[in-house]
Design a protein around this motif. Structure first.
Motif, PDB file in Angstrom:
ATOM      1  N   UNK A 133       0.829  -0.936  -0.080  1.00  0.00           N
ATOM      2  CA  UNK A 133       0.154  -0.128  -0.110  1.00  0.00           C
ATOM      3  C   UNK A 133       1.261   1.408   0.030  1.00  0.00           C
ATOM      4  N   UNK A 134       0.190   2.064  -1.480  1.00  0.00           N
ATOM      5  CA  UNK A 134       1.071   3.365  -1.177  1.00  0.00           C
ATOM      6  C   UNK A 134       2.953   3.560  -1.714  1.00  0.00           C
ATOM      7  N   UNK A 135       2.856   2.184  -1.945  1.00  0.00           N
ATOM      8  CA  UNK A 135       3.399   2.363  -3.058  1.00  0.00           C
ATOM      9  C   UNK A 135       3.276   1.370  -4.786  1.00  0.00           C
ATOM     10  N   UNK A 136       3.697  -0.231  -4.562  1.00  0.00           N
ATOM     11  CA  UNK A 136       2.887  -0.618  -5.788  1.00  0.00           C
ATOM     12  C   UNK A 136       1.747  -0.387  -5.825  1.00  0.00           C
ATOM     13  N   UNK A 137       1.242  -0.410  -5.015  1.00  0.00           N
ATOM     14  CA  UNK A 137      -0.593  -0.533  -5.059  1.00  0.00           C
ATOM     15  C   UNK A 137      -0.752   0.913  -5.959  1.00  0.00           C
ATOM     16  N   UNK A 138      -0.019   1.802  -5.830  1.00  0.00           N
ATOM     17  CA  UNK A 138      -0.231   2.937  -7.583  1.00  0.00           C
ATOM     18  C   UNK A 138      -0.208   2.732  -8.613  1.00  0.00           C
ATOM     19  N   UNK A 151       1.173   4.500 -26.401  1.00  0.00           N
ATOM     20  CA  UNK A 151       2.187   3.352 -26.819  1.00  0.00           C
ATOM     21  C   UNK A 151       2.433   2.373 -27.605  1.00  0.00           C
ATOM     22  N   UNK A 152       3.837   2.154 -28.611  1.00  0.00           N
ATOM     23  CA  UNK A 152       3.398   1.552 -29.363  1.00  0.00           C
ATOM     24  C   UNK A 152       3.288   0.012 -28.945  1.00  0.00           C
ATOM     25  N   UNK A 153       2.503  -0.900 -29.623  1.00  0.00           N
ATOM     26  CA  UNK A 153       2.198  -2.483 -28.464  1.00  0.00           C
ATOM     27  C   UNK A 153       2.857  -3.391 -29.952  1.00  0.00           C
ATOM     28  N   UNK A 154       4.334  -3.111 -29.203  1.00  0.00           N
ATOM     29  CA  UNK A 154       5.410  -4.430 -29.573  1.00  0.00           C
ATOM     30  C   UNK A 154       6.178  -4.821 -28.416  1.00  0.00           C
ATOM     31  N   UNK A 155       6.447  -4.786 -27.951  1.00  0.00           N
ATOM     32  CA  UNK A 155       6.750  -5.632 -26.717  1.00  0.00           C
ATOM     33  C   UNK A 155       7.813  -4.925 -26.096  1.00  0.00           C
ATOM     34  N   UNK A 156       8.365  -3.627 -26.874  1.00  0.00           N
ATOM     35  CA  UNK A 156       9.802  -2.698 -26.363  1.00  0.00           C
ATOM     36  C   UNK A 156       9.428  -1.694 -25.760  1.00  0.00           C
ATOM     37  N   UNK A 157       8.014  -2.018 -24.836  1.00  0.00           N
ATOM     38  CA  UNK A 157       8.318  -1.081 -23.710  1.00  0.00           C
ATOM     39  C   UNK A 157       9.540  -1.102 -22.886  1.00  0.00           C
ATOM     40  N   UNK A 158       9.816  -0.178 -21.779  1.00  0.00           N
ATOM     41  CA  UNK A 158      10.677  -0.154 -20.768  1.00  0.00           C
ATOM     42  C   UNK A 158      10.583   0.968 -19.737  1.00  0.00           C
ATOM     43  N   UNK A 159      10.767   0.788 -18.338  1.00  0.00           N
ATOM     44  CA  UNK A 159      10.778   1.540 -17.593  1.00  0.00           C
ATOM     45  C   UNK A 159      11.453   2.565 -18.368  1.00  0.00           C
ATOM     46  N   UNK A 160      11.636   3.594 -17.113  1.00  0.00           N
ATOM     47  CA  UNK A 160      13.255   5.144 -18.085  1.00  0.00           C
ATOM     48  C   UNK A 160      14.231   4.436 -16.674  1.00  0.00           C
ATOM     49  N   UNK A 161      14.553   3.688 -14.800  1.00  0.00           N
ATOM     50  CA  UNK A 161      15.781   3.196 -15.117  1.00  0.00           C
ATOM     51  C   UNK A 161      16.208   2.014 -16.173  1.00  0.00           C
ATOM     52  N   UNK A 162      15.559   1.151 -17.000  1.00  0.00           N
ATOM     53  CA  UNK A 162      16.085   0.709 -18.196  1.00  0.00           C
ATOM     54  C   UNK A 162      16.029   1.057 -19.642  1.00  0.00           C
ATOM     55  N   UNK A 164      13.649   2.703 -20.877  1.00  0.00           N
ATOM     56  CA  UNK A 164      12.210   3.373 -21.719  1.00  0.00           C
ATOM     57  C   UNK A 164      11.605   4.266 -21.145  1.00  0.00           C
ATOM     58  N   UNK A 165      10.577   4.372 -21.589  1.00  0.00           N
ATOM     59  CA  UNK A 165       9.774   5.497 -21.803  1.00  0.00           C
ATOM     60  C   UNK A 165       8.843   5.517 -20.597  1.00  0.00           C
ATOM     61  N   UNK A 166       8.870   5.107 -19.497  1.00  0.00           N
ATOM     62  CA  UNK A 166       7.918   4.431 -18.528  1.00  0.00           C
ATOM     63  C   UNK A 166       7.646   4.881 -17.411  1.00  0.00           C
ATOM     64  N   UNK A 167       7.481   6.114 -17.247  1.00  0.00           N
ATOM     65  CA  UNK A 167       8.000   6.761 -15.654  1.00  0.00           C
ATOM     66  C   UNK A 167       7.577   5.325 -14.850  1.00  0.00           C
ATOM     67  N   UNK A 168       8.822   5.402 -13.521  1.00  0.00           N
ATOM     68  CA  UNK A 168       8.271   4.212 -13.110  1.00  0.00           C
ATOM     69  C   UNK A 168       7.798   4.805 -11.688  1.00  0.00           C
ATOM     70  N   UNK A 169       6.800   4.232 -10.744  1.00  0.00           N
ATOM     71  CA  UNK A 169       6.190   4.926  -9.612  1.00  0.00           C
ATOM     72  C   UNK A 169       7.398   4.801  -8.327  1.00  0.00           C
ATOM     73  N   UNK A 170       7.599   6.251  -8.061  1.00  0.00           N
ATOM     74  CA  UNK A 170       8.831   6.148  -6.894  1.00  0.00           C
ATOM     75  C   UNK A 170       8.529   4.956  -5.602  1.00  0.00           C
ATOM     76  N   UNK A 171       9.938   4.489  -6.425  1.00  0.00           N
ATOM     77  CA  UNK A 171       9.649   3.469  -4.872  1.00  0.00           C
ATOM     78  C   UNK A 171       8.867   1.975  -4.685  1.00  0.00           C
ATOM     79  N   UNK A 172       8.459   2.343  -6.539  1.00  0.00           N
ATOM     80  CA  UNK A 172       8.255   0.721  -6.523  1.00  0.00           C
ATOM     81  C   UNK A 172       8.939   0.330  -8.279  1.00  0.00           C
ATOM     82  N   UNK A 173       9.599  -0.052  -8.354  1.00  0.00           N
ATOM     83  CA  UNK A 173      10.084   0.192  -9.647  1.00  0.00           C
ATOM     84  C   UNK A 173       9.646  -1.504 -10.072  1.00  0.00           C
ATOM     85  N   UNK A 174       9.563  -2.418  -8.974  1.00  0.00           N
ATOM     86  CA  UNK A 174       9.152  -3.620  -9.255  1.00  0.00           C
ATOM     87  C   UNK A 174       8.258  -4.019 -10.439  1.00  0.00           C
ATOM     88  N   UNK A 175       6.977  -3.054  -9.266  1.00  0.00           N
ATOM     89  CA  UNK A 175       5.941  -3.193  -9.736  1.00  0.00           C
ATOM     90  C   UNK A 175       5.772  -2.473 -11.206  1.00  0.00           C
TER      91      UNK A 175
END
Length: 194
Positions: A133-138, A151-162, A164-175
């Motif tokens: 709650x408060x992290x990954x639940x976001x 976003x393109x549906x080509x299977x290439x999406x990634x989080x910005x830390x990797x 990519x263009x997807x902004x990860x949830x702060x403190x919940x990169x795994x989620x």
């Protein structure tokens, strides 16, 4: 004589404990039989509502067969494709909705991903999770998950830390990675359908 009284008392305790355990097990079984169909129907209703939100112009969602090996992949890191539906409007396919179960921090998430016929992500919605709650639940926040739409549906999406263009949830990169992996798996599966 004293030892036989102790032995009889212990035997009586064992019998009483066994009866209590049996009664509790029977009650749990009855409760499970009553609630299980309701829980399953609630999951179906939640899935259907999510599909309607993601592809609101669709008038029908006939189910598409998913191979068993995709429902329960042998690779522990693979995303399970648990169900798929063709989104139709007036009998014409306008996309697909794919239900996936990527592994997050707290276990598997249930995610509905819409893929437009033009090869873009229509949207995504987390319908069940066990994230913190408060992290990954976001991951259920409409503002955060909206970044997948378009976003393109080509299977290439990634989080910005990797990279990519997807902004990860702060403190919940795994989620965040789990949701992104789920969207990618859904896109790849939808590509095989048409």
């Amino acid at each position: 004589m004293n030892d036989s009284k102790k032995g009889g008392g212990i035997a009586m305790l064992v019998v009483v404990l066994g009866l209590i355990t049996l009664v509790c097990a029977l009650l749990l079984g009855v409760v499970n039989q009553v609630t299980d169909p309701l829980i399953k129907q609630n999951a179906i209703d939640t899935r259907n509502a999510a599909m309607g939100e993601i592809l609101p112009e669709a008038t029908d969602f006939p189910e598409v067969e998913v191979p068993e090996e995709m429902k329960s992949p042998e690779d522990k890191n693979a995303v399970a494709i648990t169900a798929a539906f063709k989104a139709e409007k007036d009998g014409e396919a306008i996309g697909y909705c794919v239900q996936v179960a990527p592994k997050g921090f707290g276990g598997a998430l249930t995610l509905i991903v819409g893929i437009n016929a033009d090869g873009t992500v229509a949207g995504a919605k987390v319908t069940a999770h066990a994230e913190t709650p408060g992290l990954g639940a976001k991951s259920q926040d409409a503002e955060w998950i909206a970044q997948y739409a378009g976003q393109p549906a080509d299977g290439s999406l990634a989080v910005s830390k990797d990279g990519g263009t997807i902004n990860a949830i702060t403190g919940a990169t795994i989620t965040s990675r789990a949701v992104t992996n789920g969207v990618n798996a859904a896109a790849q599966f939808a590509a095989t359908l048409g």
